[in-house]
Structure formats: structure tokens, C-alpha cells
Design an enzyme around this catalytic site. Structure first.
Site, short mmCIF file in Angstrom:
data_model
loop_
_atom_site.label_atom_id
_atom_site.label_comp_id
_atom_site.label_asym_id
_atom_site.label_seq_id
_atom_site.Cartn_x
_atom_site.Cartn_y
_atom_site.Cartn_z
N GLU A 131 0.61 -1.31 0.16
CA GLU A 131 0.11 -0.14 0.34
C GLU A 131 0.80 1.29 0.07
O GLU A 131 0.95 2.24 0.81
CB GLU A 131 -1.40 0.07 1.41
CG GLU A 131 -2.00 -1.52 1.09
CD GLU A 131 -2.42 -1.87 2.32
OE1 GLU A 131 -2.96 -0.51 3.05
OE2 GLU A 131 -3.52 -3.21 2.64
N GLU A 236 -6.21 -10.91 -0.53
CA GLU A 236 -7.56 -9.82 0.82
C GLU A 236 -8.98 -9.43 0.20
O GLU A 236 -9.96 -8.61 -0.18
CB GLU A 236 -6.60 -8.49 0.68
CG GLU A 236 -5.51 -8.97 1.83
CD GLU A 236 -5.15 -7.06 1.43
OE1 GLU A 236 -5.88 -6.68 2.57
OE2 GLU A 236 -3.38 -7.23 2.14
O1 9MR Z 1 -7.65 -8.04 8.56
C1 9MR Z 1 -6.28 -7.15 9.59
C2 9MR Z 1 -7.18 -6.42 10.52
O2 9MR Z 1 -7.29 -7.26 11.92
C3 9MR Z 1 -6.27 -5.00 11.46
O3 9MR Z 1 -6.90 -4.45 12.65
C4 9MR Z 1 -6.02 -4.25 10.23
C5 9MR Z 1 -4.69 -3.26 10.11
O4 9MR Z 1 -4.47 -2.49 9.61
O5 9MR Z 1 -5.06 -4.81 9.25
C6 9MR Z 1 -5.87 -6.24 8.33
O6 9MR Z 1 -6.10 -6.28 7.71
C7 9MR Z 1 -5.21 -5.72 6.27
C8 9MR Z 1 -3.86 -6.02 5.71
O7 9MR Z 1 -3.69 -6.29 6.62
C9 9MR Z 1 -4.08 -5.14 4.66
N1 9MR Z 1 -4.48 -4.61 3.55
C10 9MR Z 1 -5.09 -4.03 4.14
C11 9MR Z 1 -6.55 -4.25 5.28
C12 9MR Z 1 -7.50 -4.42 5.97
O8 9MR Z 1 -7.19 -3.50 6.53
#
Ligand code: 9MR
Length: 332
Positions: A131, A236
Site C-alpha cells: 500500500e 484479500e
Molecule cells: O484484517 C486486518 C485487521 O485484523 C487489522 O486490524 C487491520 C489493521 O490495519 O489490518 C487488516 O488487514 C489489512 C491488511 O493487512 C492490508 N490491507 C488492508 C487489510 C484490511 O485493513
């Protein structure tokens, strides 16, 4: 339930089928068997594995990899360099002031060396940088970028390759169906390639919803990245039942049948598309396992009940599951 075909078998000739979870929970065992690749949802992020300088916690990732290997499953590393879930100390000196470029790059190198070389090729591929592009297609103004410019991306890929020459290296981002943001990500990949820096694949995050993006835009994203000669991964994946502008909590009591069917229909369309591109798509990974644990229950509205995945809160298959199992045959 036991005679249901498994997603990984249905797509065996197309791409790997993955899910995200930090632990293989016994209550999900009957769902886990559908998958042949797992991504730790949070456990391998900087704040979890490397919370303080010189302090590493590997137990959760170690266990996940062991459990995956027992099941013959591959593992994806997520993620080495990101602006989120990275402790503030990484970017600061003892006085709390921003560190200089050399210090930050040295910290990044130490992190990458330690984490990547610990697992080596037990990890199929790493989301090396996550990102780094903003929604307008410019580089995201993260501390990484503010302190080093584009250099952190180049060095991250180089150092990951050095730490393990046979692990695949990916760039992973959301919103890539949007042409503006996609242009920025395409530039990023080209820039690495022009410098002779290895990048093996791009993860197109599939945080989609019931209405957007259009199938045509997802198709264009797949085509554009494939044209650069990198592997394409749909990472994702989840399909919120709420359009982006909807902020009410409409389905706390359950998902109405018409919405559930519409979601299934969209999943079917997406998987028909993915299959069309099975020559370039290497993997499709769902973000979570059941609706109960999905991050979408807290985003963009904290505590709102969402239903984005294939199994409901009790672990029962939804119409979305049957649609993915047989996207051609799925009739709403
Ligand atoms: O699914 C993840 C969630 O449990 C966390 O709280 C969050 C914190 O930023 O991150 C989520 O996963 C992310 C992923 O690592 C990167 N792309 C976006 C995802 C959703 O936020």
C-alpha cells in the site's frame, strides 16, 4: 457436508485458493480443508513480530507455518514494509524526532534480513511492500516515503531477494481497479523493472463490495499488471454487503435473501473472470474465513455487522460459497 467438493480441488488447474488467519483454529478445520495456501492476517506484521528494537516474537508465525506444512499448504508472508501496524519507534530517534534516511533504511534492512531469512523458502512469497500508493495515484506520504523517497521500495525488494533468493517478491495494494490509483502502482512496478530490481508479482487486493468495482475495471487491472510480465494475485478478497456510501447497520439480524443472492451473483461473476485469466492469476486469497471474524465488521463502521465471506457466522456455507464452487452453474 462431508461430500462437498473442495474449493482447492475445483480450482486446482486455475490458481491457488487461500485464506487469511493467524491461527488454524480447530472449530474451522472443516473450512480450512478448502484451501491450499494461508496468509497470516496480522501475525507477521512489523508491530507483531518486531515490537521493539531487537525484540522479535515469532511464535505465532512459526506455529502457523508448521500447521500449514502439516496440511501440505503453502504460506504467504504479509507484510514486510507498510505504513500501518509499524511501531512509531521505527521512524524516530530517542528524542522522538524523525530519523534520517540511512538510519531508517538500516532498520528496514535488519528487519527484512531477520524475518525473511528465518523462514526462507518455507514462505512461498512475501508482500514486500504494502500500500505505498495513495488513492490519487501519487506516492503515499508515509514516513517511509517522507524520509527516503522511492528508495525504501527499491531497497526493500533488493534486500528481500538477498535474504532469500528463491522466495517470490510482491507488491500488494487495494483500490487497483480504479484507473487513477492503478496508474501509480503500474508506474511503481515499471520503475523497479527499469532499474533491474526483481519483482515477481502484484497483489490486487479484493476489498470489494456488493456494487463496486465493476467487473470491467477488475478485468482491466488484471490485464494491465499481466502486461508488465508479473504474476497477478487476487489477495484479500471479501465482498461487503454494504455499498461504500452506506454507513447504517442494516443486517445485524441476518442477511436478507435478496442481498445474499446478489452477493453470490457477484462472486460468481468475479470467479468466472478470474478463471478466464487463469494463465496469469497465480492465487486468489480470501481475507478471513467466516463472516464472524472478518475485519469488515469494524470497517468502515466500527461494530457494524457485515457478511463479506463465503461462510456465515456459524460456519455454514452461504449462497456465495455455492457460487464460488460452481460459478458457471450458479443461477440466482
Ligand atoms: O484484517 C486486518 C485487521 O485484523 C487489522 O486490524 C487491520 C489493521 O490495519 O489490518 C487488516 O488487514 C489489512 C491488511 O493487512 C492490508 N490491507 C488492508 C487489510 C484490511 O485493513
Amino acid at each position: 457436508m462431508d461430500d462437498v467438493r473442495l474449493l482447492k480441488d475445483v480450482y486446482a488447474n486455475d490458481f491457488l485458493i487461500g485464506f487469511a488467519q493467524d491461527r488454524m483454529l480447530p472449530q474451522y478445520e472443516h473450512l480450512i480443508r478448502h484451501f491450499n495456501v494461508v496468509t497470516p492476517e496480522n501475525a507477521a506484521k512489523w508491530e507483531r513480530v518486531h515490537p521493539q528494537p531487537g525484540v522479535y516474537h515469532f511464535a505465532v508465525v512459526d506455529q502457523l507455518i508448521e500447521d500449514a506444512e502439516k496440511r501440505g499448504m503453502k504460506v504467504i508472508g504479509h507484510t514486510l514494509v507498510w505504513h500501518n501496524q509499524t511501531p512509531a519507534w521505527v521512524f524516530q530517534d530517542e528524542g522522538g524526532n524523525p530519523v534520517d534516511r540511512d538510519t531508517l533504511l538500516a532498520r528496514m534492512k535488519e528487519h527484512i534480513d531477520t524475518v525473511v531469512s528465518r523462514y526462507g523458502s518455507r514462505i512461498k512469497g512475501w508482500d514486500v511492500v504494502n500500500e505505498a500508493v495513495a488513492d490519487d495515484g501519487q506516492m503515499r506520504q508515509s514516513p517511509w516515503f517522507q524520509i527516503t523517497g522511492f528508495e525504501f521500495i527499491e531497497r526493500a525488494f533488493e534486500w528481500a531477494a538477498q535474504a532469500c533468493p528463491d522466495v517470490e517478491l510482491y507488491y500488494n495494494d487495494y483500490g487497483l481497479a480504479d484507473p487513477k490509483k492503478r496508474r501509480g502502482a503500474l508506474d511503481l512496478v515499471r520503475r523497479l523493472q527499469d532499474k533491474g530490481i526483481r519483482i515477481d508479482g502484484v497483489g490486487i487486493q479484493g476489498h470489494f463490495d456488493i456494487e463496486n468495482p465493476s467487473i470491467a475495471d477488475v478485468r482491466q487491472a488484471i490485464e494491465d499488471f499481466a502486461a508488465l510480465g508479473v504474476k497477478v494475485m487476487i489477495t484479500e478478497l471479501d465482498l461487503s454487503v454494504y455499498p461504500w456510501s452506506e454507513r447504517r447497520n442494516l443486517y445485524a439480524g441476518g442477511l436478507p435473501e435478496d442481498v445474499s443472492r446478489k452477493q453470490a451473483q457477484r462472486y460468481a461473476e468475479l470467479f468466472r473472470l478470474f478463471r478466464e485469466y487463469n494463465q496469469v492469476i497465480d492465487r486468489v486469497t480470501f481475507w478471513g474465513i467466516t463472516d464472524f471474524t472478518s475485519w469488515k465488521n469494524n470497517f468502515p463502521v466500527v461494530g457494524r455487522t457485515d457478511h463479506p465471506l463465503l461462510w456465515d457466522r456459524e460456519g455454514q456455507p452461504k449462497p456465495a460459497f455455492w457460487a464460488v464452487l460452481d460459478p458457471d452453474g450458479y443461477a440466482p
